[in-house]
Design an enzyme around this catalytic site. Structure first.
Site, PDB file in Angstrom:
ATOM      1  N   ASP A 278      15.823  -8.074  68.130  1.00  0.00           N
ATOM      2  CA  ASP A 278      15.406  -6.683  68.007  1.00  0.00           C
ATOM      3  C   ASP A 278      14.838  -6.470  66.607  1.00  0.00           C
ATOM      4  O   ASP A 278      14.960  -7.349  65.750  1.00  0.00           O
ATOM      5  CB  ASP A 278      16.547  -5.712  68.326  1.00  0.00           C
ATOM      6  CG  ASP A 278      17.711  -5.782  67.354  1.00  0.00           C
ATOM      7  OD1 ASP A 278      17.844  -6.813  66.655  1.00  0.00           O
ATOM      8  OD2 ASP A 278      18.498  -4.822  67.289  1.00  0.00           O
TER       9      ASP A 278
ATOM     10  N   TYR B 272      14.030  -5.419  62.713  1.00  0.00           N
ATOM     11  CA  TYR B 272      14.839  -5.223  61.508  1.00  0.00           C
ATOM     12  C   TYR B 272      15.168  -3.736  61.387  1.00  0.00           C
ATOM     13  O   TYR B 272      14.335  -2.877  61.686  1.00  0.00           O
ATOM     14  CB  TYR B 272      14.079  -5.705  60.273  1.00  0.00           C
ATOM     15  CG  TYR B 272      13.857  -7.201  60.258  1.00  0.00           C
ATOM     16  CD1 TYR B 272      14.929  -8.088  60.144  1.00  0.00           C
ATOM     17  CD2 TYR B 272      12.570  -7.729  60.345  1.00  0.00           C
ATOM     18  CE1 TYR B 272      14.717  -9.458  60.127  1.00  0.00           C
ATOM     19  CE2 TYR B 272      12.357  -9.108  60.326  1.00  0.00           C
ATOM     20  CZ  TYR B 272      13.438  -9.963  60.221  1.00  0.00           C
ATOM     21  OH  TYR B 272      13.236 -11.317  60.209  1.00  0.00           O
TER      22      TYR B 272
ATOM     23  N   PHE C 299      10.485 -11.135  63.787  1.00  0.00           N
ATOM     24  CA  PHE C 299      10.687 -11.932  62.567  1.00  0.00           C
ATOM     25  C   PHE C 299       9.802 -11.477  61.410  1.00  0.00           C
ATOM     26  O   PHE C 299       9.888 -12.019  60.314  1.00  0.00           O
ATOM     27  CB  PHE C 299      10.465 -13.433  62.828  1.00  0.00           C
ATOM     28  CG  PHE C 299      11.495 -14.039  63.718  1.00  0.00           C
ATOM     29  CD1 PHE C 299      12.771 -14.306  63.260  1.00  0.00           C
ATOM     30  CD2 PHE C 299      11.188 -14.351  65.044  1.00  0.00           C
ATOM     31  CE1 PHE C 299      13.736 -14.859  64.093  1.00  0.00           C
ATOM     32  CE2 PHE C 299      12.150 -14.908  65.881  1.00  0.00           C
ATOM     33  CZ  PHE C 299      13.422 -15.166  65.409  1.00  0.00           C
TER      34      PHE C 299
ATOM     35  N   HIS D 162      18.851 -20.560  66.795  1.00  0.00           N
ATOM     36  CA  HIS D 162      18.212 -19.460  66.066  1.00  0.00           C
ATOM     37  C   HIS D 162      18.045 -19.851  64.597  1.00  0.00           C
ATOM     38  O   HIS D 162      18.876 -20.578  64.047  1.00  0.00           O
ATOM     39  CB  HIS D 162      19.079 -18.206  66.183  1.00  0.00           C
ATOM     40  CG  HIS D 162      18.385 -16.946  65.781  1.00  0.00           C
ATOM     41  ND1 HIS D 162      18.348 -16.502  64.485  1.00  0.00           N
ATOM     42  CD2 HIS D 162      17.683 -16.045  66.516  1.00  0.00           C
ATOM     43  CE1 HIS D 162      17.659 -15.376  64.428  1.00  0.00           C
ATOM     44  NE2 HIS D 162      17.243 -15.075  65.641  1.00  0.00           N
TER      45      HIS D 162
END
Length: 222
Positions: free
Chosen positions: A65, A67, A78, A188
């Protein structure tokens, strides 16, 4: 809600807009933005779909989701706005790229628009979030929308690379035809995962470019 998207995505969005889940989702998102501080800015919620024509799609990267800090999110997974400190996960992404391509270059900005404009769909599983509350919109039906995006791409595009990083992204892999597309999975890039050996050395960026070259597509300038 007005969709700031490339014209080539209109067909998909028109189909989704006719569905009850999407109508309800848009009402809930509007209410959240009216009553809470939410990110990214409303006009950038669908920013990932406004960077290129779907016919130019090469790669899909799935984040979790946006920031949730002030001024960070820009609608691309990202990615952060210019002038914002590069987040730890993105630092690990850049470090892996440097290792794979045997270079020493660390960007001063975490804004990934240059990636998106090369045909990379930087798609979060959830497209909105409340300020300072990670994953706070997980109760909304964004997961249905992003599942449908992935299925649509799988059905209507050819030779796309899907980069699935982390367990939540791996679950999205069930929507992908692996006979038509390349699916690469690893841990991740967050420090917790990377420091446990689940990120570095995955060679996803080299593998992506090798595959794109093999199917006659231009390689990504990472």
């Amino acid at each position: 809600m007005q969709f700031n998207i490339h014209a080539s995505w209109h067909s998909f969005f028109e189909t989704e807009s006719d569905q009850d889940y999407f109508k309800n989702l848009m009402v809930q998102v509007d209410e959240e933005y009216q009553n809470q501080v939410c990110f990214p800015p409303k006009k950038l919620i669908f920013n990932a779909f406004n960077q290129f024509a779907i016919t130019d799609l090469k790669v899909v990267i799935i984040g979790q989701d946006p920031y949730h800090g002030e001024g960070e999110a820009n609608g691309l997974c990202f990615s952060v706005n210019d002038g914002v400190a590069i987040p730890p996960s993105l630092k690990n992404i850049f470090t892996e790229i440097n290792t794979e391509f045997d270079r020493v270059f660390f960007p001063t900005s975490g804004n990934l628009e240059a990636w998106a404009q090369q045909g990379i769909l930087l798609l979060n599983a959830g497209l909105t979030v409340r300020k300072d509350l990670a994953n706070s919109h997980k109760h909304l039906k964004w997961n249905v929308f992003t599942d449908n995006v992935i299925h649509y791409i799988s059905e209507n595009c050819e030779n796309v690379v899907f980069l699935l990083w982390g367990s939540f992204a791996h679950k999205k892999g069930s929507k992908i035809d692996r006979e038509k597309h390349l699916v690469l999975e690893t841990g991740h890039p967050s420090p917790l995962s990377a420091n446990r050996g689940f990120w570095f050395g995955n060679n996803h960026f080299l593998k992506t470019n090798d595959y794109l070259k093999s199917v006659g597509k231009r390689e990504i300038e990472w």
